[in-house]
Design a protein around this motif. Structure first.
Motif, short mmCIF file in Angstrom:
data_model
loop_
_atom_site.label_atom_id
_atom_site.label_comp_id
_atom_site.label_asym_id
_atom_site.label_seq_id
_atom_site.Cartn_x
_atom_site.Cartn_y
_atom_site.Cartn_z
N UNK A 272 0.83 -1.20 0.00
CA UNK A 272 0.00 0.00 0.00
C UNK A 272 0.87 1.25 0.00
N UNK A 273 0.41 2.27 -0.69
CA UNK A 273 1.07 3.57 -0.65
C UNK A 273 0.84 4.15 0.74
N UNK A 274 1.90 4.44 1.50
CA UNK A 274 1.71 4.95 2.87
C UNK A 274 0.98 6.28 2.92
N UNK A 275 0.91 6.97 1.77
CA UNK A 275 0.25 8.27 1.75
C UNK A 275 -1.24 8.18 1.43
N UNK A 276 -1.74 6.99 1.07
CA UNK A 276 -3.08 6.87 0.50
C UNK A 276 -4.18 7.46 1.38
N UNK A 277 -4.08 7.33 2.68
CA UNK A 277 -5.14 7.82 3.55
C UNK A 277 -4.97 9.28 3.94
N UNK A 278 -3.95 9.93 3.42
CA UNK A 278 -3.66 11.31 3.84
C UNK A 278 -4.53 12.33 3.13
N UNK A 279 -4.61 13.51 3.75
CA UNK A 279 -5.24 14.64 3.09
C UNK A 279 -4.36 15.08 1.93
N UNK A 280 -4.91 15.94 1.09
CA UNK A 280 -4.22 16.35 -0.15
C UNK A 280 -4.07 17.86 -0.21
N UNK A 281 -2.89 18.29 -0.64
CA UNK A 281 -2.71 19.67 -1.08
C UNK A 281 -2.70 19.63 -2.60
N UNK A 282 -3.68 20.26 -3.21
CA UNK A 282 -3.81 20.21 -4.66
C UNK A 282 -3.49 21.60 -5.22
N UNK A 283 -2.53 21.65 -6.14
CA UNK A 283 -2.08 22.91 -6.72
C UNK A 283 -2.45 22.93 -8.20
N UNK A 284 -3.15 23.99 -8.62
CA UNK A 284 -3.49 24.18 -10.03
C UNK A 284 -2.86 25.49 -10.49
N UNK A 285 -2.11 25.42 -11.60
CA UNK A 285 -1.44 26.62 -12.13
C UNK A 285 -1.74 26.78 -13.61
N UNK A 286 -2.03 28.01 -14.02
CA UNK A 286 -2.23 28.29 -15.44
C UNK A 286 -0.92 28.09 -16.18
N UNK A 287 -0.99 27.44 -17.35
CA UNK A 287 0.20 27.22 -18.17
C UNK A 287 0.16 28.11 -19.40
N UNK A 288 0.49 27.53 -20.55
CA UNK A 288 0.47 28.30 -21.79
C UNK A 288 -0.97 28.64 -22.17
N UNK A 289 -1.17 29.89 -22.63
CA UNK A 289 -2.51 30.26 -23.06
C UNK A 289 -3.05 31.52 -22.43
N UNK A 290 -2.23 32.21 -21.62
CA UNK A 290 -2.63 33.50 -21.07
C UNK A 290 -3.89 33.43 -20.23
N UNK A 291 -4.81 34.39 -20.46
CA UNK A 291 -6.04 34.48 -19.66
C UNK A 291 -6.91 33.24 -19.81
N UNK A 292 -6.93 32.64 -21.01
CA UNK A 292 -7.73 31.43 -21.23
C UNK A 292 -7.20 30.28 -20.37
N UNK A 293 -5.87 30.18 -20.21
CA UNK A 293 -5.30 29.15 -19.35
C UNK A 293 -5.69 29.39 -17.89
#
Length: 355
Positions: free
Chosen positions: A102-123
């Motif tokens: 088992x992945x020892x991290x499976x039951x942990x909470x998550x920090x989820x990061x979303x970042x705009x990439x290529x595409x300017x304002x639409x990204x």
């Protein structure tokens, strides 16, 4: 495999006795420890006991077929044998999956990061779509979400957003979301009706506890400044926002979501711990890469993992070749079809490597 399963069942029975022992119950810390260990073994023990029951039925049917039987009864026994044999094979595969490390991290909470990439304002707008997709999924799962860090754009998108998802098994369900997500659609700012391609990156980090990552206070530079909100307008004139720089790695984390400087510092430290833990685990994965190369579990953020095609109402996960024409539903948080397929593929790959 079956010797190992016998030992697991013996341990499960021992734990069942221990959690009923008055002396253990009186020691809450030990009792909680045994309860947790007991719960972790429950699924595999139940599957093993079902396997043994089915195996007995198979053996009994085979013994019956050695005797002279009337045609109707023989046909019934043969049918029963076929059904129980198929069930037995399914249980063997299930037990193999349950025995995978088992992945020892499976039951942990998550920090989820979303970042705009290529595409300017639409990204940036697409990054906002992904943020809402994941928060809606979290809501469906009964998990709690909390924004830790956000950099808004004027049109309501995000240059970046970091948020915490708290809930049982959050990391196990979301860990394959790391990577580059690509969108193909006509932007609202496009007057000519042309389809644009933009991208956003997603990083899924298991939340690190203080025991996971040791941080030396002397390695930190902490700066405070005034918070700003969407569009850049001033939120307050007090220096409540916090920026923490981890000097050995150069990692910088800032948080201004709370009015309290103390709370912003606490949030920033949680993000920093998770990122430092991720760096350490990436180093471990690099060392293991020569011995185990997972089909979907690499977490390589340079990969284009998924395309969201609006004109065709289509989502394609490129790692497993899965395509669904339910794009609006997925963006509303109906992610289980994709997530289940990724988990199944990963388990199948790990089973193949274990053989």
């Amino acid at each position: 495999m079956f010797d190992r399963l016998e030992k697991i069942e013996e341990r499960y029975e021992e734990l069942s006795r221990l959690i009923s022992d008055p002396e253990i119950i009186a020691d809450n810390s030990r009792w909680q420890q045994y309860i947790k260990a007991h719960a972790e073994l429950e699924d595999i023990v139940n599957a093993y006991r079902e396997y043994k029951q089915v195996n007995r039925a198979v053996m009994e049917a085979k013994e019956l077929l050695k005797d002279k039987l009337e045609d109707d009864f023989r046909e019934m026994v043969e049918l029963e044998l076929e059904e129980q044999t198929e069930k037995k094979e399914g249980l063997v595969q299930k037990l193999k999956r349950l025995l995978l490390p088992k992945d020892p991290n499976d039951e942990k909470n998550v920090l989820l990061e979303v970042r705009a990439g290529t595409g300017g304002e639409e990204a940036a707008l697409f990054a906002g779509d992904l943020f809402r997709m994941y928060t809606r999924y979290a809501e469906k799962m009964g998990w709690r979400t909390e924004i830790m860090e956000a950099n808004y754009t004027d049109l309501g998108g995000f240059k970046e957003v970091v948020f915490l998802i708290e809930g049982k098994g959050a990391y196990s369900r979301l860990k394959f979301e790391s990577g580059v997500h690509r969108v193909q659609r006509v932007p609202s700012t496009e007057s000519g009706g042309r389809i644009h391609t933009s991208a956003a990156t997603v990083a899924v980090l298991p939340e690190a506890e203080e025991v996971d990552v040791e941080i030396n206070a002397n390695d930190l530079r902490i700066d405070v400044f005034c918070s700003t909100g969407p569009g850049g307008q001033s939120v307050n004139t007090t220096q409540s926002a916090v920026r923490i720089t981890h000097l050995p790695t150069g990692l910088v984390v800032s948080c201004q979501d709370e009015k309290s400087q103390h709370k912003n510092k606490e949030k920033a430290m949680r993000v920093l711990r998770a990122r430092l833990k991720d760096i350490a685990e990436q180093e471990q994965r690099k060392e293991m890469a020569s011995t185990r190369k997972s089909m979907v579990g690499s977490g390589d953020r340079s990969e284009r993992i998924r395309t969201y095609n609006f004109p065709q109402n289509r989502i394609t996960d490129h790692r497993i070749g899965l395509t669904t024409h339910r794009l609006p539903n997925v963006l509303m948080g109906e992610l289980d079809e994709i997530i289940d397929a990724l988990i199944t593929t990963d388990q199948a790959e790990r089973l193949r490597q274990a053989e």
